[in-house]
Design a protein around this motif. Structure first.
Motif, mmCIF file in Angstrom:
data_model
loop_
_atom_site.group_PDB
_atom_site.id
_atom_site.type_symbol
_atom_site.label_atom_id
_atom_site.label_comp_id
_atom_site.label_asym_id
_atom_site.label_seq_id
_atom_site.Cartn_x
_atom_site.Cartn_y
_atom_site.Cartn_z
ATOM 1 N N TYR A 184 0.823 -1.215 0.000
ATOM 2 C CA TYR A 184 0.000 0.000 0.000
ATOM 3 C C TYR A 184 0.857 1.265 0.000
ATOM 4 C CZ TYR A 184 -3.672 -3.295 1.301
ATOM 5 O OH TYR A 184 -4.545 -4.347 1.324
ATOM 6 N N THR A 198 -3.928 10.930 -3.292
ATOM 7 C CA THR A 198 -3.918 9.669 -2.539
ATOM 8 C C THR A 198 -4.547 9.790 -1.153
ATOM 9 O OG1 THR A 198 -1.710 10.140 -1.635
ATOM 10 C CG2 THR A 198 -1.830 8.917 -3.721
ATOM 11 N N GLN A 199 -5.213 10.911 -0.844
ATOM 12 C CA GLN A 199 -5.762 11.083 0.496
ATOM 13 C C GLN A 199 -6.849 10.056 0.804
ATOM 14 O OE1 GLN A 199 -7.017 15.057 1.365
ATOM 15 N NE2 GLN A 199 -4.967 15.956 1.101
ATOM 16 N N ILE A 200 -7.790 9.870 -0.120
ATOM 17 C CA ILE A 200 -8.871 8.902 0.111
ATOM 18 C C ILE A 200 -8.306 7.485 0.170
ATOM 19 C CG2 ILE A 200 -11.000 7.950 -0.834
ATOM 20 C CD1 ILE A 200 -11.588 10.659 -2.038
ATOM 21 N N PHE A 201 -7.346 7.197 -0.695
ATOM 22 C CA PHE A 201 -6.686 5.884 -0.693
ATOM 23 C C PHE A 201 -6.063 5.599 0.674
ATOM 24 C CE2 PHE A 201 -2.823 3.332 -1.236
ATOM 25 C CZ PHE A 201 -3.327 2.224 -1.889
ATOM 26 N N LEU A 203 -6.823 7.044 3.621
ATOM 27 C CA LEU A 203 -7.827 6.968 4.687
ATOM 28 C C LEU A 203 -8.521 5.610 4.732
ATOM 29 C CD1 LEU A 203 -9.485 10.500 4.409
ATOM 30 C CD2 LEU A 203 -8.051 9.646 6.277
ATOM 31 N N ILE A 204 -8.652 4.973 3.584
ATOM 32 C CA ILE A 204 -9.345 3.674 3.526
ATOM 33 C C ILE A 204 -8.408 2.529 3.901
ATOM 34 C CG2 ILE A 204 -10.509 2.029 2.014
ATOM 35 C CD1 ILE A 204 -11.611 4.403 0.450
ATOM 36 N N PHE A 205 -7.253 2.476 3.242
ATOM 37 C CA PHE A 205 -6.401 1.287 3.370
ATOM 38 C C PHE A 205 -5.435 1.358 4.543
ATOM 39 C CE2 PHE A 205 -7.744 1.106 -1.081
ATOM 40 C CZ PHE A 205 -8.163 -0.204 -1.155
ATOM 41 N N TRP A 207 -6.379 1.083 7.380
ATOM 42 C CA TRP A 207 -6.950 0.108 8.303
ATOM 43 C C TRP A 207 -6.631 -1.336 7.908
ATOM 44 C CZ3 TRP A 207 -9.067 2.073 12.639
ATOM 45 C CH2 TRP A 207 -9.452 3.416 12.612
ATOM 46 N N SER A 208 -5.980 -1.536 6.775
ATOM 47 C CA SER A 208 -5.702 -2.893 6.301
ATOM 48 C C SER A 208 -4.804 -3.694 7.247
ATOM 49 C CB SER A 208 -5.090 -2.840 4.893
ATOM 50 O OG SER A 208 -3.901 -2.074 4.888
ATOM 51 N N HIS A 249 -5.512 11.928 9.010
ATOM 52 C CA HIS A 249 -4.475 10.949 8.668
ATOM 53 C C HIS A 249 -3.610 10.593 9.866
ATOM 54 C CE1 HIS A 249 -5.023 10.989 4.259
ATOM 55 N NE2 HIS A 249 -5.349 12.257 4.426
ATOM 56 N N PRO A 252 -5.752 7.548 12.695
ATOM 57 C CA PRO A 252 -5.928 6.115 12.381
ATOM 58 C C PRO A 252 -4.700 5.236 12.619
ATOM 59 C CG PRO A 252 -7.001 7.453 10.718
ATOM 60 C CD PRO A 252 -6.240 8.398 11.593
#
Length: 323
Positions: A184, A198-201, A203-205, A207-208, A249, A252
């Protein structure tokens, strides 16, 4: 009586002899020595390239040092260079412990080390390729290398299973956790390099790692894997502080690290409980059953009877050892 083997079976058996990734029960002394030598050389190469790219390397035409390259394209996965470097120092030291199994007198250790040697060597070679491609800004090629190494290390991880000792788990869990996070991280850098937001990317990943830690907890109760993911999540949180990331950012990674720490403690407790139950089952004793209590009382009576006989047969010996 001749046994007929189909061409397909014959071909598989033939290639199985030369498949370095195949599982074997035993290994000859020569093959163990060869595996150990190649694994040692690959580790030395990996250390030299890593140290040069992270510490000694300077800006050249088309070449940027590893951690400087990371901070040129800040994103939601940017991690602290100091924590990341310490992480890899520990992994290299763990590999030296793994290499010691090749040259010990315990056949079980040498066979175990030889059975995983191909995966370990592949990991070192692919790590070198990733570092060189990353420092030369070939991010998409580096992404392919990371995915290949993730497949390689996953195969090693599943081969060892939940009962491997920590000295076996760390050389696989540590690089696997790094590779998982780096997939990632490197992809975010590759997108930023092309001018993609890449901000949304992030924020989502971000947590992976928590999802992967949950998998390690449910499947194996693997403290090592969860701990490695937690360290990398904390390194990401510190990295976000260093680049002065927004609060969305910043929170999390630390939250993921805290939750992984809780999972790590739960996995350690669950692993200790299952180990105690396994030892009791191995010894054929159920500590909570009436049979176990009867066996314990019977053993006490037997010991008392033996002491009485000893005191009658040989009083001096009895009184000299009774204390």
């Amino acid at each position: 009586m001749n046994t007929y083997l189909s061409p397909k079976v014959h071909t598989m058996a033939y290639w199985g002899q030369y498949n370095v990734f195949a599982r074997r029960e035993t290994y000859t002394a020569g093959s163990v020595f060869l595996y150990g030598t190649i694994a040692t050389m690959s580790l030395i190469l990996s250390i030299c390239v890593s140290v040069y790219s992270a510490v000694l390397g300077a800006d050249e035409a088309g070449y940027i040092p590893f951690w400087k390259q990371s901070h040129l394209y800040p994103n939601g996965f940017t991690m602290d260079s100091s924590v990341g470097s310490i992480y890899w120092v520990v992994l290299f030291l763990a590999q030296f412990g793994h290499l010691g199994h090749f040259f010990c007198d315990n056949d079980a250790y040498t066979n175990s080390a030889a059975s995983t040697a191909a995966h370990v060597v592949t990991n070192n070679v692919l790590h070198v390729a990733f570092v060189l491609l990353f420092c030369h800004s070939f991010f998409y090629s580096a992404e392919v290398i990371l995915i290949l190494n993730f497949v390689n290390l996953s195969a090693l991880y599943f081969r060892q299973g939940p009962h491997a000792r920590s000295v076996q788990h760390l050389p696989s869990s540590g690089p696997l956790a790094w590779t998982f996070v780096s997939i990632y991280w490197n992809l975010a850098i590759a997108l930023a390099h092309r001018g993609v937001e890449t901000q949304i990317f992030g924020l989502i990943f971000i947590w992976s790692p928590l999802g992967y830690g949950l998998f390690a907890f449910i499947a194996y109760k693997d403290v090592t894997m969860i701990m490695c993911l937690g360290i990398l999540a904390a390194a990401t949180g510190v990295g976000q502080l260093s680049i002065k990331a927004k609060l969305a950012h910043l929170i999390p990674p630390f939250l993921v690290a805290g939750l992984l720490l809780v999972l790590c403690l739960l996995a350690a407790i669950a692993g200790r409980g299952s180990e105690t139950i396994g030892n009791n089952e191995k010894n054929g004793v159920d500590c909570g059953s009436p049979q176990a209590e009867d066996e314990e009382s019977g053993a006490d009576e037997q010991m008392t009877r033996e002491r009485r006989i000893c005191s009658q047969v040989c009083p001096p010996l009895y009184w000299s050892t009774a204390g």
